[in-house]
Design an enzyme around this catalytic site. Structure first.
Site, PDB file in Angstrom:
ATOM      1  N   GLU A   1       0.834  -1.205   0.000  1.00  0.00           N
ATOM      2  CA  GLU A   1       0.000   0.000   0.000  1.00  0.00           C
ATOM      3  C   GLU A   1       0.867   1.252   0.000  1.00  0.00           C
ATOM      4  OE1 GLU A   1      -3.671   0.507   1.951  1.00  0.00           O
ATOM      5  OE2 GLU A   1      -3.688  -1.534   2.723  1.00  0.00           O
ATOM      6  N   GLY A   2       0.521   2.175  -0.851  1.00  0.00           N
ATOM      7  CA  GLY A   2       1.289   3.401  -1.002  1.00  0.00           C
ATOM      8  C   GLY A   2       2.315   3.271  -2.108  1.00  0.00           C
TER       9      GLY A   2
END
Length: 600
Positions: free
Chosen positions: A552-553
């Site tokens: 994530e990210g």
């Protein structure tokens, strides 16, 4: 009458006033919407057809479309047959009146038909939002047909205004409520919002309980000022407000019914139309047009500038119980420490993408199968913390926010949120548990499924409001992400959602301020069915289909340079020479262009 004080709303406005986008925002929080289109024709009019297609592209995939076409009685029938849990958006009454005045229908008692429509709105069991042009502010039309249309539409607007609970008038994208009441807390004029904020400013705000840790890490080797100057050749127009809300410390109450700004409803389609004329050697930007249109809408300019520095909020939360089954807590701590030290995959991508990283450690959440994972006070504190993080990013010159997670149990919590808010089946959505070395731990996956199942059973008769979901299922990390998304929307800052945390935060933010989802972009859906289904509910279409699974990210950071390049290219290219009006025509004159935009 619904819980928030309205059942039917009439939205009036002139051409290109933003009335349709405002009406869409009013129903954005509904699980599904029946879009009733009244427009007819367009087969031999490419420009009219293009307008219809622009509206179609803006609708979420979860909406269904019904066309009443040339039969005015069709709209009355749709209203009569609607169920109590339906939400109808009728766009617009101008098309309905045009069909009503069709010579093939004459002679006809048009007034009786208008009255029947108003009666159908009053009796409709569903929620209804009707959009209608306001033609009474211009000169009296010079032709008999024009006068007949203006008279009939004026009569219809008056009848429907009397039948609806609320009436809004939209000018330049800004709504003014002509008919409202004290029983509609979720619908306020700008003046009412400002007065409410001023009154709340005198109310002390409880200081958030410590401890919590936020570490800002500059990406190594990044000269943010130089990069921003290169990627953003001009500042936004000075008329664009820097903030639509005061800071949380100034009295903003984060609660359902918040009124957020909306992106410009016309700038995005205008940017898409402009791309058809620019000097590209090929057919165009393909799917990246979606990013250009999004940037244009959020910047209120058909010639958007590329995003400058970005900020990643890497949220590190912990969970007890089955939600975290199979999780490697030391590995999560290692990921957070790497980001703090400017090391690892996330930091490397941040350097490439021109971003810095903020690591946010949140309080641990309880076991969702046993009881609430967070108390009400902690939920409010985490929401405020997220809002303040978005405020800080805007104040420090960041142009875009990216949400990411390195915590444990986030996937299970996001799955539970999606199931609770949309009725989705958790087992079909919960990602498998990946262990180091590429091995899947299906025993841990089953324990997570059981935790979500037990939590859903536990809250089966409980309220499902946004804060209830955060307290019962979400946890502090999801609350911080939700607050950050809301804070970014209030500052007109785009948010790249990336993975389960961002999608779950988007679903909860939607139930607090329905406009918030319009500030979100999904660059790539990755490999999670949870992300795809949640994005579909939010009306977010992945710009690219890279199926990235970098964490994530990291997925959004990997895509950001390409998105930025597409936006820069769209704004920099001139009109193709073959499409110029004549020799020496260079396109728009400088004083006709958007302030700070490239001249085409």
């Amino acid at each position: 009458m619904s819980a928030d004080g309205w059942r039917s709303i009439l939205v009036l406005g002139g051409i290109r006033s933003g009335k349709s986008a405002f009406a869409e925002a009013l129903v954005a929080g509904a699980a599904s919407v029946r879009y009733v289109a009244t427009a007819v024709g367009g087969e031999d009019d490419p420009e009219w057809r293009a307008r219809i297609e622009a509206h179609q592209r803006r609708r979420p995939q979860s909406w269904t479309t019904e066309e009443t076409g040339a039969d005015p009685a069709g709209l009355t029938a749709v209203l009569a047959e609607a169920k109590p849990d339906d939400t109808l958006l009728v766009d617009d009454l101008g098309g309905w009146v045009a069909a009503l005045l069709d010579p093939a229908r004459q002679p006809n008692d048009d007034l009786a038909t208008v009255t029947a429509l108003a009666d159908a709105v009053r009796a409709c069991a569903a929620r209804v939002v009707l959009v209608s042009p306001e033609v009474g502010l211009s000169l009296v039309p010079a032709t008999p047909v024009g006068r007949a249309f203006a008279d009939a539409l004026g009569t219809a607007n008056q009848e429907l205004a009397g039948a609806c609970d609320r009436v809004a008038f939209v000018v330049a994208g800004r709504p003014t409520w002509l008919k409202s009441g004290p029983d509609a807390p979720g619908i306020t004029t700008d003046l009412e919002a400002e007065n409410g904020a001023a009154e709340r400013a005198d109310t002390p705000v409880t200081a958030p309980p410590a401890p919590r840790q936020t570490v800002v890490v500059e990406a190594p080797g990044l000269d943010a000022a130089a990069m921003h100057a290169a990627m953003a050749p001009a500042a936004p127009p000075p008329s664009t407000p820097a903030a639509a809300h005061p800071r949380t410390g100034d009295g903003v109450v984060i609660a359902p019914g918040m009124d957020m700004p909306l992106p410009d409803g016309d700038a995005g389609p205008d940017a898409r139309d402009r791309l058809e004329r620019v000097d590209l050697p090929g057919a165009g930007l393909g799917a990246l047009v979606e990013a250009v249109e999004f940037a244009a809408a959020t910047q209120a300019s058909a010639v958007p500038r590329p995003w400058g520095p970005a900020r990643v909020l890497l949220i590190d939360g912990r969970r007890a119980g089955g939600a975290a089954a199979g999780a490697d807590v030391p590995d999560s701590e290692r990921r957070a420490a790497q980001a703090e030290a400017g090391e690892g995959a996330l930091a490397a991508l941040a350097t490439t993408a021109g971003a810095d990283i903020v690591v946010v450690r949140t309080a641990a959440a309880g076991a969702m199968e046993d009881g609430p994972v967070l108390d009400a006070e902690a939920v409010d504190d985490a929401l405020r913390q997220g809002w303040e993080l978005a405020d800080a990013a805007a104040d420090e010159g960041r142009d875009v926010l990216i949400l990411g997670s390195c915590g444990t149990g986030t996937e299970a919590a996001a799955t539970a949120v999606l199931a609770a808010t949309t009725g989705a089946e958790p087992v079909a959505l919960l990602p498998r548990v990946l262990a180091p070395g590429g091995r899947y731990d299906d025993d841990a996956w089953m324990l997570r499924c059981a935790a979500v199942r037990d939590a859903m059973h536990r809250i089966r008769q409980d309220p499902r409001g946004a804060k209830d979901i955060l307290a019962q299922l979400g946890g502090a990390d999801l609350a911080v992400a939700t607050g950050a998304l809301l804070g970014a929307a209030s500052r007109r800052m785009p948010v790249l959602v990336d993975g389960p945390l961002g999608i779950a935060a988007g679903l909860i933010a939607r139930d607090i301020a329905s406009q918030a989802r319009h500030w979100c972009l999904l660059a790539d859906a990755g490999t999670h069915q949870l992300v795809r289904q949640g994005a579909d509910v939010l009306g977010l279409t992945p710009v690219m289909e890279l199926r990235l699974d970098l964490g994530e990210g990291a997925n959004a950071l990997a895509a950001l340079p390409l998105l930025r390049a597409a936006i820069a290219l769209a704004g920099a290219l001139p009109v193709h020479p073959a499409l110029l009006a004549g020799h020496g025509d260079a396109g728009l004159e400088p004083d006709e262009a958007e302030p700070g935009a490239a001249v085409v």
